[in-house]
Motif scaffolding. Structure first.
Motif, PDB file in Angstrom:
ATOM      1  N   ALA B 492       0.506  -1.166   0.153  1.00 19.97           N
ATOM      2  CA  ALA B 492       0.072   0.092   0.214  1.00 19.97           C
ATOM      3  C   ALA B 492       1.289   1.399  -0.087  1.00 19.97           C
ATOM      4  N   LEU B 493       2.196   1.321   0.300  1.00 21.56           N
ATOM      5  CA  LEU B 493       2.469   2.294   0.937  1.00 21.56           C
ATOM      6  C   LEU B 493       3.523   2.399  -0.053  1.00 21.56           C
ATOM      7  N   VAL B 494       4.028   1.376  -1.434  1.00 17.11           N
ATOM      8  CA  VAL B 494       5.202   1.687  -2.465  1.00 17.11           C
ATOM      9  C   VAL B 494       3.602   2.308  -3.616  1.00 17.11           C
ATOM     10  N   GLU B 495       2.639   1.757  -3.517  1.00 13.19           N
ATOM     11  CA  GLU B 495       1.237   2.085  -4.237  1.00 13.19           C
ATOM     12  C   GLU B 495       0.697   3.258  -3.698  1.00 13.19           C
ATOM     13  N   GLY B 496       0.937   3.939  -2.911  1.00 12.03           N
ATOM     14  CA  GLY B 496      -0.032   4.907  -2.484  1.00 12.03           C
ATOM     15  C   GLY B 496       1.215   6.465  -2.314  1.00 12.03           C
ATOM     16  N   GLY B 497       2.477   5.998  -3.042  1.00 13.61           N
ATOM     17  CA  GLY B 497       3.088   7.188  -2.687  1.00 13.61           C
ATOM     18  C   GLY B 497       3.687   8.185  -1.968  1.00 13.61           C
ATOM     19  N   ARG B 498       3.891   9.264  -2.311  1.00 12.24           N
ATOM     20  CA  ARG B 498       4.189  10.328  -1.084  1.00 12.24           C
ATOM     21  C   ARG B 498       3.499  10.274   0.233  1.00 12.24           C
ATOM     22  N   GLU B 499       2.289  10.701  -0.660  1.00  9.89           N
ATOM     23  CA  GLU B 499       1.034  11.386  -0.087  1.00  9.89           C
ATOM     24  C   GLU B 499       0.844  10.139   1.199  1.00  9.89           C
ATOM     25  N   ALA B 500       0.644   8.830   1.209  1.00 11.47           N
ATOM     26  CA  ALA B 500       0.900   7.545   1.696  1.00 11.47           C
ATOM     27  C   ALA B 500       1.722   7.604   2.598  1.00 11.47           C
ATOM     28  N   VAL B 501       3.208   7.412   2.464  1.00 10.17           N
ATOM     29  CA  VAL B 501       3.999   7.925   3.198  1.00 10.17           C
ATOM     30  C   VAL B 501       3.859   9.500   4.414  1.00 10.17           C
ATOM     31  N   GLU B 502       3.788   9.706   3.708  1.00 10.72           N
ATOM     32  CA  GLU B 502       3.915  10.999   4.705  1.00 10.72           C
ATOM     33  C   GLU B 502       2.485  11.178   5.330  1.00 10.72           C
ATOM     34  N   SER B 503       1.551  10.928   4.910  1.00  9.36           N
ATOM     35  CA  SER B 503       0.032  10.498   6.008  1.00  9.36           C
ATOM     36  C   SER B 503       0.408   9.324   6.936  1.00  9.36           C
ATOM     37  N   SER B 504       1.593   8.390   6.853  1.00  9.28           N
ATOM     38  CA  SER B 504       1.499   7.529   7.745  1.00  9.28           C
ATOM     39  C   SER B 504       1.957   7.401   9.049  1.00  9.28           C
ATOM     40  N   ASP B 505       1.456   6.817   9.626  1.00  6.88           N
ATOM     41  CA  ASP B 505       2.083   7.344  11.123  1.00  6.88           C
ATOM     42  C   ASP B 505       2.960   6.227  12.256  1.00  6.88           C
ATOM     43  N   ASP B 506       3.356   5.313  10.948  1.00  5.64           N
ATOM     44  CA  ASP B 506       4.337   3.817  10.966  1.00  5.64           C
ATOM     45  C   ASP B 506       5.686   4.170  11.919  1.00  5.64           C
ATOM     46  N   PRO B 507       6.106   4.353  13.173  1.00  2.00           N
ATOM     47  CA  PRO B 507       7.167   4.988  13.847  1.00  2.00           C
ATOM     48  C   PRO B 507       8.123   4.324  12.552  1.00  2.00           C
ATOM     49  N   LEU B 508       8.196   3.653  12.128  1.00  3.37           N
ATOM     50  CA  LEU B 508       9.492   3.382  10.899  1.00  3.37           C
ATOM     51  C   LEU B 508       9.468   4.012  10.299  1.00  3.37           C
ATOM     52  N   ILE B 509       8.476   4.301   9.418  1.00  2.00           N
ATOM     53  CA  ILE B 509       8.589   5.390   8.563  1.00  2.00           C
ATOM     54  C   ILE B 509       8.855   6.555   9.122  1.00  2.00           C
TER      55      ILE B 509
END
Lengths: 698, 698
Positions: B492-509
């Motif tokens: 999901a994070l690959v496919e979601g691109g920057r937006e998905a990454v920037e909205s993730s609250d995963d501590p490793l991200i």
């Protein structure tokens, strides 16, 4: 490994450097005299406390092969176990063009088939007595240094003679701690020794010169002899029972044998001097090998005559190369420097010690600066005086010197011709061993060639050699014209003394009469200019060592009985670990790895009888016992005094052991007792002999 | 030996030094590209003239394991042979606490039992095209050096993209002769690969870390996989038939595989610099091993999770120690100095060459003097940026960078995120491999610890690490809070691109978003300050070499297909000779030599089935072929194009082979084809597979 101890000994002796006492021993280092064992260490580290019976057996079941090697009694009927490579000289002397026991091996099924050795003397050490005080008392303060050297030699000869007359035993006064102490060692002597069994050389030296001094290893380097007395097998009270299952990994084991010589206590300057000698010695050996290889090309019989000496030269070459490498690298010298500097610092710190001992190191330095080059030239001449490895010229020189020396008072004779030494001298001079004139000629020609090339243009030996014509002519004339190959001729010259010698027109005797004065002059010069410094200096250093460290250490090896100890254990090698033992599986692996060719070809019986063998049988193993050349043939015994192995080599890392002991890598290599028993039963049809070894009724 | 090529590669890459063309090759040295084979030498020295079919097979039956290793097709039905240690990562990913295939081995009797590998990409080189002119044309004279570096990267990415779009093949532009030439290599790509057979690790890595990089050796370091296409075994046109009897001592053999990297053409100054890095790397590896050993003590499952990485670290440690030793000794450096001085002298002697090339060596010297220390600090930071060996933090960083980079024009992206690279990136990012949070935590804690200890007090990475609390707290928080162990989340994070990454609250991200700017800054600094000098300097030196020697040599290894050749032959070792092959006898000998214990314990099946085995079967052998890490799993083929062995190691002497080839001692170590077949039949009940390998009808 000890086949060519002769050359090494010659080398060591010709340097004429004697040494000092050991530092406090670490780890399982040490070649200990049996009266000076580190019993506390054995008790604390291993919980081992040998009882009187164990110690007596370790001493009285050990046998010295007087021509260089060790062995042990392994049965009540005089059976002696040693290495094939210790016995091989005798095997060769029993062999002929028709029956080559070196190539085929030998087994006497019946006692009457056992073959007498032609010139073998075995010794068993029966007592040790400290005679330091008496030797020192003979050396008076008002003598000059040369007189002291002579007085010391004279009193040693006198003590030996007295002891021999009183006990009938062979009596040797030996120097321990390189002049630190003198001891009278008395030996029972056996000269009726017969060959019982030996494998073919291809099993004994499996892997040949390549695998020599290496491990993992797969050698059946063993032979059995029997000692006779009054025509019957000697009844032996002390012997080692063989236990093929008496060894596990990590077990504490002992080696009771006769290490020939070590150089751990030489000063740094002495080691540097020794290092300078190696290239000369290695080149000499290399050229001797070439000459013998050329001779061996003459045919199968020539090859047979030369092979034992070629093998010995290969052995010496490999050993010396390793020693040279050790001295040429920084590690050994650095280590020796640290030990020496520590001792000298402690001596210098104490005014009394300083006054007594500090000058010794400087005396040696000064001597080397002053006479080092002269001594180097003289050493080369000394080596080339008697043709290298040849029998007849050596006998000739001994016959000439014998005739002259025995007319003098004992105290004034050359060493080697004292009353106490004459019996042994005559034994070797008159032994009926085979001599091959063409082989003798090859060795003479080689030595004469070397003399012309290597010696200074006005060297007196060079003049003698040139006087004989070309080296080839000289060798032909001397070897063909001489009758010294006949033991009866030699016997007549021994018994006839000076008169017989001087009236002989044997060309070798005539040649030896020209050479003899050079030998006398060399002995005189050495005593006056060299030993007059080294003997007292080494004694001073030895005493300094006693003063600083106490007598808590072992003396350098002197071909006298020593006990070494340590666990059976592998070691780091080639980026991994070497195992503590090898098995028959490994022997077949190594054969097949080389397509069963060359030095790794297995004797046919190993293929024919493989199915009968228990392939798990251990073949060789390593232990941390501190040994060196001369230990070949020594028994490896366990806590129960059982024989579990037979020393036959050191690993390649142990060549530096001449100078220091590295417990991590230095290993003694032994034939496993189980291999000897398995081979006797399954490969050599010698089950009765195996039974005798393991103590089964025949 | 290649398990841990990853670490070595990291090390080599982080030095960022590129190199030059080879001197004229001597002896059987050389890792040759298939279009540049020394055909004259092969013809003159060996009378071997490969025909077109032989060459095609050597190329098209060779397989590259994209994660580091080699292999080959060995059957018409897509069967691939490689090393166990190349396959072991996949074996571990297939295993679990309940079924540990690393420990037990595996055999799929039926096709449906074959287990798909989770993230394995195999490559087959189908074409090679010289694109040097196009790459050079993109670099304009009026650019500054940093712009040139960027232009070069951009044109390489563009060529790859074009080729991929046009052919559908994986397309890599690689630099050969370290900038001397650029080539477009096109690969067929396979990602449906299934495990067919692997022995237990105890047979595969017999002797473990101790015996690694040593010989004589006894390893069954082999595994078989099968390539599928559209759910069916791939029908293979080019493959090697196995011939268990196709090798004799001295036979000329060939290795067709993928050597990872060599440093034979570095300048002396570059080698000196590399030498300085070794202690740092060795200490890092040593501490990583300690951390993993501590983790492994947590229980059998922890031990299972850690063992492949521990083995890999041990491998890297031994390899690097050998390389360090080579560089620390005088021999290698002296050799390199002579070669370099010769080249420089010839360049300086010719005014035109001097004007064009002479400054390169000085440029490198100056760079090292100016930025060397800064680069050393940055290298350490770069190594510690992503927790050592952990999966989840690495994915997090890639996900963050991916999201940002794909929004840029291709030419401006970081390397690794060009269009031509995205398919591979996504494959690895989303592969359903097992992840263990406690294992990840142990690696994170270790890396954070190291960062706090090793980095300068004001290093920006240190601040990030400190901001997370203690290393233990940080590791716990990041590993327990993250959902990145779930392949779906990553997808999901690959496919979601920057937006998905920037909205993730995963501590490793969140952590990775702090780290990403450091990586960008490092890339920018390196291009501007380091590669801007080294790339043109190395290219100058490469061209100087072409100008002086012609293009008669092989390029340094680059994990691209190479052919090496040489005879199967033993070598001098440990004072004797190592045999060219070992046999099953030797395997049992080594086991018993260590009382069948520890790393030398034989799997029980070897004892149970020993009677069925032909003990003469060859196990491993050595050949003079010039290989290096990455060649693991390469086929050894004979003149007839038959597979006679499987490369799995180099001997310990070959570790210096990173810097120069020593034909006397450097040896490639291979599993003998006969052992693979014998083991399949007699030990693993896999006769049908053995039949498939030797080409018998099933």
């Amino acid at each position: 490994m000890a086949v060519f101890r002769g050359v090494v000994r010659l080398f060591v002796c010709s340097l004429a450097l004697s040494l000092l006492a050991a530092p406090v021993a670490l780890a399982d280092e040490g070649m200990w005299t049996l009266d000076g064992l580190p019993l506390d260490l054995l008790s604390e580290k291993y919980g081992f406390e040998p009882d009187r019976a164990w110690l007596e057996r370790a001493q009285l079941a050990a046998v010295r092969f007087n021509d260089g090697g060790s062995g042990s009694f392994v049965g009540v009927n005089g059976l002696v176990l040693t290495n094939h490579h210790v016995a091989v000289g005798q095997l060769q002397k029993m062999s002929s063009a028709e029956r080559d026991y070196v190539a085929t091996g030998f087994y006497a099924e019946k006692p009457e088939d056992e073959i007498p050795c032609k010139d073998l003397e075995l010794n068993v050490l029966v007592s040790m007595e400290n005679v330091t005080d008496r030797v020192r008392a003979a050396v008076k303060d008002d003598m000059d240094e040369e007189e002291k050297v002579r007085a010391r030699d004279a009193v040693r000869a006198a003590i030996e003679k007295e002891s021999m007359d009183a006990t009938g035993l062979r009596s040797d006064v030996i120097s321990l701690y390189r002049g630190g102490e003198y001891w009278l060692y008395r030996y029972r002597k056996h000269t009726d020794v017969r060959l019982v069994w030996a494998p073919e050389k291809q099993a004994a030296y499996y892997g040949g010169d390549y695998d020599n001094f290496t491990y993992p290893r797969y050698d059946l380097d063993a032979a059995l002899m029997r000692v006779y007395e009054d025509g019957k097998p000697l009844k032996v009270e002390h012997y080692f029972q063989i236990n093929p299952e008496g060894l596990s990994q990590g077990d504490l084991v002992f080696v009771s044998g006769h290490p020939g010589g070590s150089d751990r206590l030489r000063t740094v300057r002495q080691l540097e001097r020794q290092r300078e000698f190696f290239p000369m010695m290695l080149s000499l050996i290399d050229r001797a090998k070439q000459a013998l290889n050329d001779y061996a090309k003459g045919g199968p019989e020539q090859a047979r005559r030369a092979e034992v000496m070629i093998f010995g030269l290969g052995n010496a070459q490999k050993a010396m190369s390793g020693q040279f490498e050790a001295l040429a690298g920084e590690a050994v010298m650095q280590d020796r420097r640290i030990v020496e500097n520590e001792l000298r610092a402690k001596v210098n710190a104490e005014p009394a010690l300083k006054a007594e001992y500090a000058s010794a190191w400087e005396d040696i330095e000064e001597l080397f600066d002053k006479h080092g080059e002269e001594m180097r030239r003289r050493t080369m001449r000394q080596i080339l005086t008697t043709p290298f490895g040849a029998r007849m010229p050596g006998w000739a020189v001994q016959l000439v010197l014998h005739g002259e020396e025995i007319e003098k008072p004992d105290a004034e004779r050359l060493n080697g011709y004292h009353d106490s030494e004459l019996e042994e001298l005559k034994f070797y001079l008159t032994a009926p061993i085979p001599v091959y004139r063409d082989f003798e000629a090859a060795l003479m020609e080689f030595t004469f060639d070397m003399a012309l090339e290597e010696l200074h243009h006005d060297d007196p030996l060079r003049a003698i050699v040139k006087g004989l014509g070309t080296p080839a002519e000289a060798a032909k004339k001397l070897s063909e014209g001489s009758k010294l190959d006949d033991p009866g001729v030699r016997k007549a010259l021994v018994e006839g003394g000076r008169e017989a010698v001087e009236s002989s027109d044997d060309p070798l005797i005539l040649w030896a009469r020209k050479v003899a004065p050079l030998i006398r002059e060399q002995e005189k010069w050495t005593k006056a200019n060299w030993q007059s410094v080294t003997v007292p200096a080494n004694e001073q250093i030895a005493r300094a060592r006693f003063a600083v460290h106490g007598k808590s250490a072992y003396p350098d090896a002197t071909f006298s009985l020593r006990l070494a100890f340590g666990p059976a254990r592998g070691y780091p090698m080639n980026g991994t670990l070497a195992p503590y033992k090898t098995t028959l599986y490994g022997l077949y692996d190594r054969a097949l790895g080389f397509d069963n060719k060359g030095d790794w070809q297995l004797p046919q019986r190993f293929w024919d009888r493989q199915d009968a063998l228990d392939m798990k049988t251990p073949v060789n193993f390593v232990c941390e016992c501190d040994i060196i050349g001369g230990n070949s043939g020594s028994p490896v015994i366990n806590r129960d005094g059982e024989l579990v192995g037979l020393i036959f080599d050191g690993n390649i890392e142990s060549l530096a052991g001449n100078y220091f002991f590295d417990p991590e890598h230095n290993r003694a290599v032994a034939v496993h007792a189980a291999y000897i028993v398995e081979a006797l039963r399954k490969l050599y049809d010698a089950a009765p002999l195996a039974d005798e070894l393991v103590g089964k009724e025949g």
